[in-house]
Every structure is written in structure tokens, then in C-alpha cells.
Design a protein around this motif. Structure first.
Motif, PDB file in Angstrom:
ATOM      1  N   UNK A   1       0.834  -1.194   0.000  1.00  0.00           N
ATOM      2  CA  UNK A   1       0.000   0.000   0.000  1.00  0.00           C
ATOM      3  C   UNK A   1       0.871   1.248   0.000  1.00  0.00           C
ATOM      4  N   UNK A   2       1.922   1.255   0.833  1.00  0.00           N
ATOM      5  CA  UNK A   2       2.811   2.406   0.921  1.00  0.00           C
ATOM      6  C   UNK A   2       3.478   2.677  -0.420  1.00  0.00           C
ATOM      7  N   UNK A   3       3.955   1.634  -1.078  1.00  0.00           N
ATOM      8  CA  UNK A   3       4.615   1.801  -2.366  1.00  0.00           C
ATOM      9  C   UNK A   3       3.653   2.337  -3.415  1.00  0.00           C
ATOM     10  N   UNK A   4       2.420   1.851  -3.406  1.00  0.00           N
ATOM     11  CA  UNK A   4       1.432   2.329  -4.362  1.00  0.00           C
ATOM     12  C   UNK A   4       1.113   3.799  -4.122  1.00  0.00           C
ATOM     13  N   UNK A   5       0.946   4.197  -2.846  1.00  0.00           N
ATOM     14  CA  UNK A   5       0.695   5.601  -2.522  1.00  0.00           C
ATOM     15  C   UNK A   5       1.838   6.477  -3.009  1.00  0.00           C
ATOM     16  N   UNK A   6       3.061   6.004  -2.825  1.00  0.00           N
ATOM     17  CA  UNK A   6       4.230   6.770  -3.243  1.00  0.00           C
ATOM     18  C   UNK A   6       4.225   6.964  -4.756  1.00  0.00           C
ATOM     19  N   UNK A   7       3.839   5.935  -5.487  1.00  0.00           N
ATOM     20  CA  UNK A   7       3.797   6.042  -6.942  1.00  0.00           C
ATOM     21  C   UNK A   7       2.742   7.040  -7.397  1.00  0.00           C
ATOM     22  N   UNK A   8       1.564   7.014  -6.759  1.00  0.00           N
ATOM     23  CA  UNK A   8       0.510   7.972  -7.102  1.00  0.00           C
ATOM     24  C   UNK A   8       0.966   9.386  -6.799  1.00  0.00           C
TER      25      UNK A   8
ATOM     26  N   UNK B   1      -9.690  15.856  -1.109  1.00  0.00           N
ATOM     27  CA  UNK B   1      -9.019  14.608  -0.739  1.00  0.00           C
ATOM     28  C   UNK B   1      -9.955  13.419  -0.921  1.00  0.00           C
ATOM     29  N   UNK B   2      -9.529  12.254  -0.440  1.00  0.00           N
ATOM     30  CA  UNK B   2     -10.250  11.023  -0.733  1.00  0.00           C
ATOM     31  C   UNK B   2     -11.322  10.638   0.258  1.00  0.00           C
ATOM     32  N   UNK B   3     -11.815  11.584   1.055  1.00  0.00           N
ATOM     33  CA  UNK B   3     -12.903  11.271   1.984  1.00  0.00           C
ATOM     34  C   UNK B   3     -14.112  10.725   1.228  1.00  0.00           C
ATOM     35  N   UNK B   4     -14.828   9.798   1.847  1.00  0.00           N
ATOM     36  CA  UNK B   4     -15.937   9.124   1.169  1.00  0.00           C
ATOM     37  C   UNK B   4     -16.991  10.104   0.670  1.00  0.00           C
ATOM     38  N   UNK B   5     -17.313  11.125   1.478  1.00  0.00           N
ATOM     39  CA  UNK B   5     -18.332  12.089   1.052  1.00  0.00           C
ATOM     40  C   UNK B   5     -17.880  12.874  -0.174  1.00  0.00           C
ATOM     41  N   UNK B   6     -16.560  12.982  -0.394  1.00  0.00           N
ATOM     42  CA  UNK B   6     -16.029  13.693  -1.562  1.00  0.00           C
ATOM     43  C   UNK B   6     -16.071  12.837  -2.822  1.00  0.00           C
ATOM     44  N   UNK B   7     -15.943  11.538  -2.654  1.00  0.00           N
ATOM     45  CA  UNK B   7     -15.693  10.678  -3.804  1.00  0.00           C
ATOM     46  C   UNK B   7     -16.902   9.838  -4.214  1.00  0.00           C
ATOM     47  N   UNK B   8     -18.051  10.049  -3.574  1.00  0.00           N
ATOM     48  CA  UNK B   8     -19.265   9.376  -4.031  1.00  0.00           C
ATOM     49  C   UNK B   8     -19.548   9.775  -5.476  1.00  0.00           C
TER      50      UNK B   8
ATOM     51  N   UNK C   1      -3.185  12.049  -4.614  1.00  0.00           N
ATOM     52  CA  UNK C   1      -2.484  10.964  -3.913  1.00  0.00           C
ATOM     53  C   UNK C   1      -2.933  10.836  -2.467  1.00  0.00           C
ATOM     54  N   UNK C   2      -3.157   9.616  -1.991  1.00  0.00           N
ATOM     55  CA  UNK C   2      -3.583   9.416  -0.599  1.00  0.00           C
ATOM     56  C   UNK C   2      -2.509   9.866   0.380  1.00  0.00           C
ATOM     57  N   UNK C   3      -2.949  10.274   1.565  1.00  0.00           N
ATOM     58  CA  UNK C   3      -2.045  10.614   2.669  1.00  0.00           C
ATOM     59  C   UNK C   3      -0.968  11.611   2.239  1.00  0.00           C
ATOM     60  N   UNK C   4      -1.394  12.655   1.546  1.00  0.00           N
ATOM     61  CA  UNK C   4      -0.441  13.682   1.083  1.00  0.00           C
ATOM     62  C   UNK C   4      -0.828  15.038   1.653  1.00  0.00           C
ATOM     63  N   UNK C   5      -0.958  15.089   2.990  1.00  0.00           N
ATOM     64  CA  UNK C   5      -1.406  16.323   3.631  1.00  0.00           C
ATOM     65  C   UNK C   5      -0.385  17.449   3.484  1.00  0.00           C
ATOM     66  N   UNK C   6       0.881  17.097   3.200  1.00  0.00           N
ATOM     67  CA  UNK C   6       1.885  18.151   3.043  1.00  0.00           C
ATOM     68  C   UNK C   6       1.785  18.842   1.687  1.00  0.00           C
TER      69      UNK C   6
END
Length: 218
Positions: free
Chosen positions: A6-13, A132-139, A164-169
Motif C-alpha cells: 500500500x505504501x509503495x502504491x501511494x508513493x507512486x501515485x 481529498x479522498x474522503x468518502x463524502x467527496x468521492x461518491x 495521492x492518498x495521505x499527502x497532507x503536506x
């Protein structure tokens, strides 16, 4: 192994997204100033800060306990930000004026009744909208509604450009706005949600366009 994948995929995105922005900037030098970033945050009346991202590294169990109230009062606030301008704050409330959390229907109602009318003063054709990817955003209904306004200029999970997920910075609301506002709104120790709401409005209104320009540059 699963967590590593999962971490590697997030990094690629994330890498693909950053490369996409860099390519756009090469064509349009001020492209990063045309991205309209958006997010929600909770403001707790007791000043509690969610420390879910904090980690303690220790050779021994530190036995740390954090006491939190069972049903704390809070505001749920939405803002959008780009170079020089903040749209918001928007406070999620029901018809009786009581504070509520966000779901898909409430998020879409905010877009329709608050966000889109605020955009009438700006050239929407020049803006990209990020969420971001919150469920209410991505319905599906939410993505379709956002595309009605921004077309392919949508940066979102399940959107034309993948956020990209988990990219708050990468979003200035996460790395600046929320922490900045929270550092000031509790200074006078508001005792009611109405006073806390007034403080949030005041602090955000006092943020100067020059500060936002520097934030986007960073």
C-alpha cells in the motif's frame, strides 16, 4: 507485506501527481496558483487536537494515556484556498442551526448552496478544484456534481486527476490553514460554540492575500 505494498502504491501515485503539476507549470508558469484546494476540519470547544498522526518511538512501552471527553462539542468547518483568496469558512449545520458532521448529501448541499455561488465572482474556467479522498467527496453523485462545474479540472480520487492518498503536506489547508487558525481561536478561551465560531470567522477573515501568496509558493 500488505502494508508495504500500500505504501509503495501511494508513493507512486504521489510521484505521478507531482510530475503532472511540474509538467503543467512548465507550460503555464503560474499553474500552481490556479489550484483551488479544499478541506474540512473539526474545531473542538475544549481545544482538543486530534493527534492520530503522532507516533511515539521507544524501546519500552511508554504507557501514555490521553483522556478525551466522551461527547465533546465541536464545529465542522470547510474552506477552499488558492493564491490570494479563501472561500469560507462554511459551518456544517442542520435546519435548526445545530452543528453536524459531514456526509455525502451535506457536502453536495454545501457545494450547491455555498461554494458554487461564491465562485460566480471568479473565472472558474481558469481554476482546478482539489479535494481529498474522503468518502463524502468521492461518491459518484459528488464527483458528477464537481465535474458539472469544473469539467476535467478536478483533482480527486476517482476524478480526472488522481489526488495521492495521505499527502497532507501537499495541500495548504493541512500544512498551514488549520493549524494556524487553531493556534489563535482558543486564545480567549471561548465557552460556547457560537463564540468559537465567531473566532474562526475572525481569524480567517484577517488572513491577508500576501500571506496566501507566500503559502502557495511554498
Amino acid at each position: 507485506m500488505f502494508g508495504l505494498a500500500i505504501h509503495q502504491n501511494d508513493h507512486q501515485v504521489r510521484r505521478r501527481f507531482v510530475e503532472w503539476v511540474q509538467n503543467e507549470i512548465a507550460v503555464v508558469p503560474d499553474f500552481h496558483k490556479r489550484i483551488l484546494f479544499s478541506d474540512e476540519a473539526h474545531f473542538w470547544l475544549n481545544g482538543y487536537v486530534n493527534k492520530q498522526n503522532c507516533r511515539i518511538w521507544s524501546e519500552a512501552n511508554p504507557q501514555v494515556c490521553v483522556d478525551t471527553p466522551l461527547h465533546p462539542e465541536k464545529l465542522t468547518v470547510w474552506c477552499a484556498l488558492w493564491a490570494g483568496v479563501i472561500i469560507g469558512p462554511y459551518f456544517f449545520k442542520n435546519d435548526e442551526g445545530h452543528n453536524i458532521t459531514v456526509n455525502g448529501d451535506r457536502y453536495r448541499a454545501m457545494i450547491t448552496s455555498f461554494f458554487i455561488p461564491k465562485l460566480n465572482n471568479h473565472d472558474v474556467q481558469e481554476l482546478w478544484f482539489q479535494q481529498d479522498g474522503a468518502t463524502c467527496h468521492t461518491a459518484r453523485a459528488t464527483i458528477d456534481l464537481s465535474k458539472d462545474t469544473f469539467g476535467d479540472r478536478l483533482i480527486s480520487r476517482f476524478g480526472p486527476v488522481n489526488w495521492p492518498p495521505r499527502s497532507c503536506d501537499l495541500t495548504p489547508l493541512d500544512y498551514f490553514l488549520w493549524s494556524y487558525v487553531k493556534s489563535l481561536v482558543y486564545a480567549d478561551k471561548p465557552q460556547t460554540l457560537d463564540l468559537l465560531e465567531d473566532n474562526v470567522r475572525r481569524v480567517i477573515a484577517d488572513i491577508r492575500p500576501q500571506m496566501l501568496e507566500k503559502i502557495i509558493e511554498n
